[in-house]
Motif scaffolding. Sequence first.
Motif, PDB file in Angstrom:
ATOM      1  N   PRO A 151      74.226 -23.720   9.066  1.00  0.00           N
ATOM      2  CA  PRO A 151      75.621 -24.005   9.431  1.00  0.00           C
ATOM      3  C   PRO A 151      75.822 -23.990  10.938  1.00  0.00           C
ATOM      4  O   PRO A 151      75.419 -23.040  11.614  1.00  0.00           O
ATOM      5  N   GLY A 152      76.408 -25.051  11.447  1.00  0.00           N
ATOM      6  CA  GLY A 152      76.701 -25.124  12.867  1.00  0.00           C
ATOM      7  C   GLY A 152      75.519 -25.435  13.752  1.00  0.00           C
ATOM      8  O   GLY A 152      75.640 -25.413  14.979  1.00  0.00           O
TER       9      GLY A 152
ATOM     10  N   THR B 204      64.049 -14.282   5.728  1.00  0.00           N
ATOM     11  CA  THR B 204      65.020 -13.536   6.518  1.00  0.00           C
ATOM     12  C   THR B 204      66.349 -14.290   6.498  1.00  0.00           C
ATOM     13  O   THR B 204      66.387 -15.489   6.168  1.00  0.00           O
ATOM     14  N   PRO B 205      67.434 -13.620   6.847  1.00  0.00           N
ATOM     15  CA  PRO B 205      68.727 -14.325   6.885  1.00  0.00           C
ATOM     16  C   PRO B 205      68.707 -15.559   7.797  1.00  0.00           C
ATOM     17  O   PRO B 205      69.478 -16.504   7.563  1.00  0.00           O
ATOM     18  N   GLU B 206      67.840 -15.545   8.791  1.00  0.00           N
ATOM     19  CA  GLU B 206      67.741 -16.690   9.703  1.00  0.00           C
ATOM     20  C   GLU B 206      67.164 -17.926   9.013  1.00  0.00           C
ATOM     21  O   GLU B 206      67.234 -19.034   9.551  1.00  0.00           O
ATOM     22  N   ASP B 207      66.604 -17.757   7.841  1.00  0.00           N
ATOM     23  CA  ASP B 207      66.081 -18.895   7.075  1.00  0.00           C
ATOM     24  C   ASP B 207      67.162 -19.566   6.229  1.00  0.00           C
ATOM     25  O   ASP B 207      66.895 -20.589   5.582  1.00  0.00           O
ATOM     26  N   THR B 208      68.345 -18.997   6.211  1.00  0.00           N
ATOM     27  CA  THR B 208      69.449 -19.583   5.449  1.00  0.00           C
ATOM     28  C   THR B 208      69.782 -20.962   5.987  1.00  0.00           C
ATOM     29  O   THR B 208      70.049 -21.129   7.182  1.00  0.00           O
ATOM     30  N   ALA B 209      69.758 -21.946   5.100  1.00  0.00           N
ATOM     31  CA  ALA B 209      69.993 -23.333   5.516  1.00  0.00           C
ATOM     32  C   ALA B 209      69.954 -24.240   4.295  1.00  0.00           C
ATOM     33  O   ALA B 209      69.521 -23.819   3.208  1.00  0.00           O
TER      34      ALA B 209
ATOM     35  N   LEU C 180      70.257 -25.811  -1.063  1.00  0.00           N
ATOM     36  CA  LEU C 180      70.722 -24.691  -0.260  1.00  0.00           C
ATOM     37  C   LEU C 180      69.906 -23.428  -0.552  1.00  0.00           C
ATOM     38  O   LEU C 180      69.782 -23.021  -1.705  1.00  0.00           O
ATOM     39  N   VAL C 181      69.407 -22.838   0.516  1.00  0.00           N
ATOM     40  CA  VAL C 181      68.728 -21.550   0.437  1.00  0.00           C
ATOM     41  C   VAL C 181      69.551 -20.537   1.219  1.00  0.00           C
ATOM     42  O   VAL C 181      69.824 -20.737   2.402  1.00  0.00           O
TER      43      VAL C 181
END
Length: 123
Positions: free
Chosen positions: A39-40, A84-89, A118-119
Amino acid sequence: VQLQASGGGLVQAGGCLRVSCAASGDIFRYAMGWFRQAPGKEREFVAMIGWNRRTDYAGSVKGRFTISRDNAKNTGYLQMNSLTPEDTAVYYCAVSRQLILSRSREAPAYDYWGQGTLVTVSS
């Protein structure tokens, strides 16, 4: 060629997930890439596997993600470990009939794209 990405979902940090990309036709001679867009943020390269099974990974996922393909099933996979949360996309798969290796990390180098899956990685 039509691509259908699947397998996304919600997973806890440290967990694993495998996303798949099914093609409507024979992709034996195609290179397949995975990209993601958080996001973003802009869409970014994740991994690539050539028709000869040569692979390439973004530095942020190297050692955690594994790209593979099953030509008999016209399907590619991205196994994601130690998330990790940074892989959310949203994860997108794409294929290229004549991929120029020097451009393998560039989205415009790919001809066909899937719709994305979506992950979400929770902390």
